[in-house]
Design a protein around this motif. Structure first.
Motif, PDB file in Angstrom:
ATOM      1  N   PHE A   1      30.128 -58.839  50.078  1.00 37.71           N
ATOM      2  CA  PHE A   1      29.158 -57.997  50.686  1.00 37.71           C
ATOM      3  C   PHE A   1      29.044 -56.699  49.673  1.00 37.71           C
ATOM      4  CE2 PHE A   1      33.199 -57.205  52.754  1.00 37.71           C
ATOM      5  CZ  PHE A   1      33.203 -55.703  52.877  1.00 37.71           C
ATOM      6  N   TYR A   2      28.064 -55.844  50.001  1.00 32.96           N
ATOM      7  CA  TYR A   2      28.318 -54.691  49.578  1.00 32.96           C
ATOM      8  C   TYR A   2      28.606 -53.357  50.443  1.00 32.96           C
ATOM      9  CZ  TYR A   2      25.900 -56.680  45.295  1.00 32.96           C
ATOM     10  OH  TYR A   2      25.844 -57.238  44.279  1.00 32.96           O
ATOM     11  N   MET A   3      29.537 -52.517  50.083  1.00 32.06           N
ATOM     12  CA  MET A   3      29.772 -51.448  50.812  1.00 32.06           C
ATOM     13  C   MET A   3      29.297 -50.008  50.278  1.00 32.06           C
ATOM     14  SD  MET A   3      31.525 -50.293  53.430  1.00 32.06           S
ATOM     15  CE  MET A   3      32.938 -51.022  54.026  1.00 32.06           C
ATOM     16  N   GLY A   4      28.612 -49.384  51.049  1.00 33.34           N
ATOM     17  CA  GLY A   4      28.385 -47.881  50.575  1.00 33.34           C
ATOM     18  C   GLY A   4      29.465 -47.202  49.745  1.00 33.34           C
ATOM     19  N   LYS A   5      29.040 -46.674  48.664  1.00 33.05           N
ATOM     20  CA  LYS A   5      29.767 -46.014  47.764  1.00 33.05           C
ATOM     21  C   LYS A   5      30.366 -44.819  48.464  1.00 33.05           C
ATOM     22  CE  LYS A   5      30.395 -44.362  42.951  1.00 33.05           C
ATOM     23  NZ  LYS A   5      29.405 -43.804  41.524  1.00 33.05           N
ATOM     24  N   TYR A   6      29.498 -44.271  49.431  1.00 35.46           N
ATOM     25  CA  TYR A   6      29.838 -42.957  50.085  1.00 35.46           C
ATOM     26  C   TYR A   6      29.041 -43.072  51.672  1.00 35.46           C
ATOM     27  CZ  TYR A   6      25.713 -42.348  47.512  1.00 35.46           C
ATOM     28  OH  TYR A   6      24.330 -42.436  46.943  1.00 35.46           O
ATOM     29  N   PRO A   7      29.664 -42.223  52.454  1.00 34.68           N
ATOM     30  CA  PRO A   7      28.812 -42.103  53.461  1.00 34.68           C
ATOM     31  C   PRO A   7      27.321 -41.630  53.628  1.00 34.68           C
ATOM     32  CG  PRO A   7      30.773 -40.874  53.832  1.00 34.68           C
ATOM     33  CD  PRO A   7      30.648 -41.062  52.395  1.00 34.68           C
ATOM     34  N   VAL A   8      26.466 -42.322  54.592  1.00 40.92           N
ATOM     35  CA  VAL A   8      25.100 -42.120  54.230  1.00 40.92           C
ATOM     36  C   VAL A   8      24.648 -40.544  54.381  1.00 40.92           C
ATOM     37  CG1 VAL A   8      22.926 -42.056  55.816  1.00 40.92           C
ATOM     38  CG2 VAL A   8      24.352 -44.322  55.347  1.00 40.92           C
ATOM     39  N   THR A   9      24.017 -40.043  53.327  1.00 40.53           N
ATOM     40  CA  THR A   9      23.735 -38.688  53.215  1.00 40.53           C
ATOM     41  C   THR A   9      22.756 -38.487  54.121  1.00 40.53           C
ATOM     42  OG1 THR A   9      22.700 -39.042  51.439  1.00 40.53           O
ATOM     43  CG2 THR A   9      24.955 -38.601  51.172  1.00 40.53           C
ATOM     44  N   GLN A  10      22.508 -37.032  53.980  1.00 45.69           N
ATOM     45  CA  GLN A  10      21.401 -36.392  54.807  1.00 45.69           C
ATOM     46  C   GLN A  10      20.202 -36.798  54.244  1.00 45.69           C
ATOM     47  OE1 GLN A  10      22.251 -32.179  56.234  1.00 45.69           O
ATOM     48  NE2 GLN A  10      24.073 -32.809  56.303  1.00 45.69           N
ATOM     49  N   ALA A  11      20.111 -36.596  52.913  1.00 47.50           N
ATOM     50  CA  ALA A  11      19.243 -37.155  52.056  1.00 47.50           C
ATOM     51  C   ALA A  11      18.583 -38.633  52.184  1.00 47.50           C
ATOM     52  CB  ALA A  11      19.361 -37.031  50.608  1.00 47.50           C
ATOM     53  N   VAL A  12      19.541 -39.318  52.383  1.00 43.69           N
ATOM     54  CA  VAL A  12      19.284 -40.793  52.754  1.00 43.69           C
ATOM     55  C   VAL A  12      18.712 -40.979  54.252  1.00 43.69           C
ATOM     56  CG1 VAL A  12      20.049 -43.277  53.215  1.00 43.69           C
ATOM     57  CG2 VAL A  12      20.787 -41.827  51.317  1.00 43.69           C
ATOM     58  N   TRP A  13      19.166 -40.276  55.121  1.00 47.18           N
ATOM     59  CA  TRP A  13      18.867 -40.320  56.574  1.00 47.18           C
ATOM     60  C   TRP A  13      17.317 -39.886  56.741  1.00 47.18           C
ATOM     61  CZ3 TRP A  13      20.663 -42.076  61.106  1.00 47.18           C
ATOM     62  CH2 TRP A  13      20.192 -41.660  62.133  1.00 47.18           C
ATOM     63  N   ARG A  14      17.208 -38.787  56.198  1.00 44.71           N
ATOM     64  CA  ARG A  14      15.882 -37.995  55.933  1.00 44.71           C
ATOM     65  C   ARG A  14      14.600 -38.938  55.439  1.00 44.71           C
ATOM     66  NH1 ARG A  14      14.542 -34.427  53.454  1.00 44.71           N
ATOM     67  NH2 ARG A  14      16.229 -33.772  51.856  1.00 44.71           N
ATOM     68  N   ALA A  15      15.140 -39.599  54.286  1.00 41.97           N
ATOM     69  CA  ALA A  15      14.084 -40.559  53.752  1.00 41.97           C
ATOM     70  C   ALA A  15      13.734 -41.534  54.555  1.00 41.97           C
ATOM     71  CB  ALA A  15      14.702 -40.868  52.261  1.00 41.97           C
ATOM     72  N   VAL A  16      14.560 -42.120  55.135  1.00 40.00           N
ATOM     73  CA  VAL A  16      14.550 -43.331  56.056  1.00 40.00           C
ATOM     74  C   VAL A  16      13.815 -42.727  57.649  1.00 40.00           C
ATOM     75  CG1 VAL A  16      15.421 -45.095  57.634  1.00 40.00           C
ATOM     76  CG2 VAL A  16      16.336 -44.784  55.121  1.00 40.00           C
ATOM     77  N   MET A  17      13.973 -41.611  57.995  1.00 32.30           N
ATOM     78  CA  MET A  17      13.625 -41.354  59.396  1.00 32.30           C
ATOM     79  C   MET A  17      12.695 -40.287  59.270  1.00 32.30           C
ATOM     80  SD  MET A  17      15.391 -43.271  61.103  1.00 32.30           S
ATOM     81  CE  MET A  17      15.723 -42.855  62.672  1.00 32.30           C
ATOM     82  N   GLN A  18      11.888 -40.302  58.415  1.00 34.72           N
ATOM     83  CA  GLN A  18      10.654 -39.227  58.377  1.00 34.72           C
ATOM     84  C   GLN A  18      10.879 -37.814  58.506  1.00 34.72           C
ATOM     85  OE1 GLN A  18       8.516 -41.537  61.445  1.00 34.72           O
ATOM     86  NE2 GLN A  18       6.988 -41.916  59.822  1.00 34.72           N
ATOM     87  N   ASN A  19      11.934 -37.536  57.800  1.00 36.08           N
ATOM     88  CA  ASN A  19      12.521 -36.177  57.299  1.00 36.08           C
ATOM     89  C   ASN A  19      13.204 -35.587  58.733  1.00 36.08           C
ATOM     90  OD1 ASN A  19      12.369 -34.357  55.182  1.00 36.08           O
ATOM     91  ND2 ASN A  19      10.982 -33.020  56.266  1.00 36.08           N
ATOM     92  N   HIS A  20      13.560 -36.536  59.658  1.00 36.84           N
ATOM     93  CA  HIS A  20      14.150 -35.860  60.835  1.00 36.84           C
ATOM     94  C   HIS A  20      15.736 -35.803  60.287  1.00 36.84           C
ATOM     95  CE1 HIS A  20      17.158 -37.262  64.118  1.00 36.84           C
ATOM     96  NE2 HIS A  20      16.557 -36.315  64.558  1.00 36.84           N
ATOM     97  N   ASN A  21      16.561 -34.642  60.391  1.00 39.01           N
ATOM     98  CA  ASN A  21      17.818 -34.384  60.115  1.00 39.01           C
ATOM     99  C   ASN A  21      18.639 -33.704  61.422  1.00 39.01           C
ATOM    100  OD1 ASN A  21      20.295 -33.940  58.785  1.00 39.01           O
ATOM    101  ND2 ASN A  21      19.589 -32.456  57.353  1.00 39.01           N
ATOM    102  N   PRO A  22      19.457 -34.491  61.939  1.00 38.99           N
ATOM    103  CA  PRO A  22      20.165 -33.701  63.078  1.00 38.99           C
ATOM    104  C   PRO A  22      21.290 -33.179  62.719  1.00 38.99           C
ATOM    105  CG  PRO A  22      20.879 -36.130  62.989  1.00 38.99           C
ATOM    106  CD  PRO A  22      19.878 -36.184  61.575  1.00 38.99           C
ATOM    107  N   SER A  23      21.941 -32.938  61.622  1.00 38.45           N
ATOM    108  CA  SER A  23      23.168 -32.603  61.144  1.00 38.45           C
ATOM    109  C   SER A  23      23.283 -30.994  61.552  1.00 38.45           C
ATOM    110  CB  SER A  23      23.460 -32.864  59.562  1.00 38.45           C
ATOM    111  OG  SER A  23      23.135 -34.182  59.487  1.00 38.45           O
TER     112      SER A  23
END
Length: 279
Positions: free
Chosen positions: A52-74
Motif C-alpha cells: 500500500f502507499y502511505m502519505g509522505k506527510y499528513p494531509v495538508t490544508q492545501a490538499v483539503w481545500r483542493a478536494v473540499m472546494q476551498n473549505h478550510n476548518p483549520s
C-alpha cells in the motif's frame, strides 16, 4: 503483477498534490511490552500482506481545500500545515453538519480518483499506521526472528525499533509540547523515518480506521501471526495515533495508542491517507 513504483504523486486541482511512498508487505512486532500503558500490550506479530502507499506527510490544508472546494476548518492556517479541526466523521462519512456535507474520502475518490488501477484512498488501519511508523518493510522481521518470537514471546519491540518514527530523539523527527510553540508546523521540516515518511511523531494526531478496543491486542496475539488486523467491532471511540504539538514525548511514541469520539474536531487532530487495493 507489474512492479509498483516506490513513490506516487497524486495530482489535485489548484496545483495541489499529495505525495505517497510504497510500503511493501512484511511482518512486524506491534505494541510495546515495556510501555507503562496496558493498551500497548501484549506485543504480537502482525503480517501486512499487501503493498500500500502511505502519505509522505499528513494531509495538508492545501490538499483539503483542493478536494473540499476551498473549505478550510483549520485553526492554524497555512497551506503547508496539516489540516486540523476535522473529525473522523468529516473524513469518512460526512454529514456531521452543513460545513462538511460530503465526506473527504468520498469526494477524493470520486473527483480525483487514483491513477493506480485497483487502488483507492482511505484511512490507514492502526496496524498499517504502526507498521509504517516503525519503518515498514525496511525493518520487517526475518523468518528466524518470527520463529524466535513465537517460541519465546520475548519483549522485542524496544530492541527492534526507534522510540519515535525515525529516531530515539523526538526533537529530531517531531513537533511536540517542548518545541512547537503551541501550534502546528509546516510538514516535512524534521527528519523522516526509514521509509521517508515525515511527521509521524508529533505535529498532529492522525485518525485511523479502527474502532478502539483496549483488549484487541490480546485477541490478536492468540492467533500467532495475525494478518492485516482491523478492529471493525463498533464501539464508542476511533483510534488516533502519533501524538501532536500539544502532547509530551511519551504520547508521540510509535506504539502509543489514543482514541476519540468520531465527531470530535480539535486543533491537534488531522489525518494521513493510504492508497490501498480495493477490497
Amino acid at each position: 503483477m507489474p512492479e509498483l513504483p516506490e513513490k506516487y504523486n497524486h495530482l489535485l486541482g489548484s496545483g495541489a498534490q499529495y505525495s505517497m511512498i510504497l510500503v511493501e508487505p512484511g511482518v512486524f512486532v506491534m505494541g510495546d511490552n515495556q510501555s507503562e500503558y496496558d493498551d500497548e500490550k501484549p506485543e504480537h506479530l502482525v503480517e501486512i500482506t499487501r503493498p500500500f502507499y502511505m502519505g509522505k506527510y499528513p494531509v495538508t490544508q492545501a490538499v483539503w481545500r483542493a478536494v473540499m472546494q476551498n473549505h478550510n476548518p483549520s485553526g492554524f492556517v497555512g497551506d503547508h500545515r496539516p489540516v486540523e479541526q476535522v473529525s473522523w466523521q468529516d473524513i469518512v462519512e460526512g454529514g456531521q453538519d452543513d460545513s462538511v456535507p460530503e465526506a473527504f474520502l468520498d469526494r477524493l475518490n470520486r473527483v480525483f480518483p487514483s491513477q493506480m488501477p485497483g487502488y483507492h484512498f482511505r484511512l490507514p488501519t492502526e496496524a498499517e499506521w504502526e507498521y509504517a511508523a516503525k519503518g515498514g518493510h525496511k525493518t520487517a522481521l526475518s523468518s528466524e526472528q518470527i520463529q524466535l518470537f513465537l517460541k519465546n514471546s520475548q519483549a522485542t519491540a524496544a530492541n527492534l525499533y526507534t522510540t519515535f518514527a525515525g529516531s530515539d530523539q523526538l526533537k529530531e523527527v517531531g513537533w511536540y509540547s517542548q518545541n512547537s510553540h503551541r501550534e502546528t508546523k509546516h510538514v516535512e521540516q524534521k527528519q523522516p523515518n526509514e521509509l521517508g515518511l515525515f511527521d509521524m511523531s508529533g505535529n498532529v494526531e492522525e485518525w485511523c480506521l479502527d474502532w478502539n478496543d483496549d483488549g484487541f491486542y490480546a485477541k490478536c496475539k492468540e492467533q500467532g501471526v495475525v494478518q492485516d488486523p482491523l478492529n471493525a467491532k463498533e464501539g464508542r471511540h476511533r483510534v488516533a495515533r502519533g501524538g501532536s504539538w500539544f502532547y509530551g514525548a511519551v504520547n508521540c511514541r510509535v506504539s502509543y495508542r489514543h482514541h476519540w469520539d468520531p465527531p470530535l474536531r480539535y486543533d491537534n487532530i488531522g489525518f494521513r491517507l493510504v492508497l490501498a487495493p480495493v477490497q
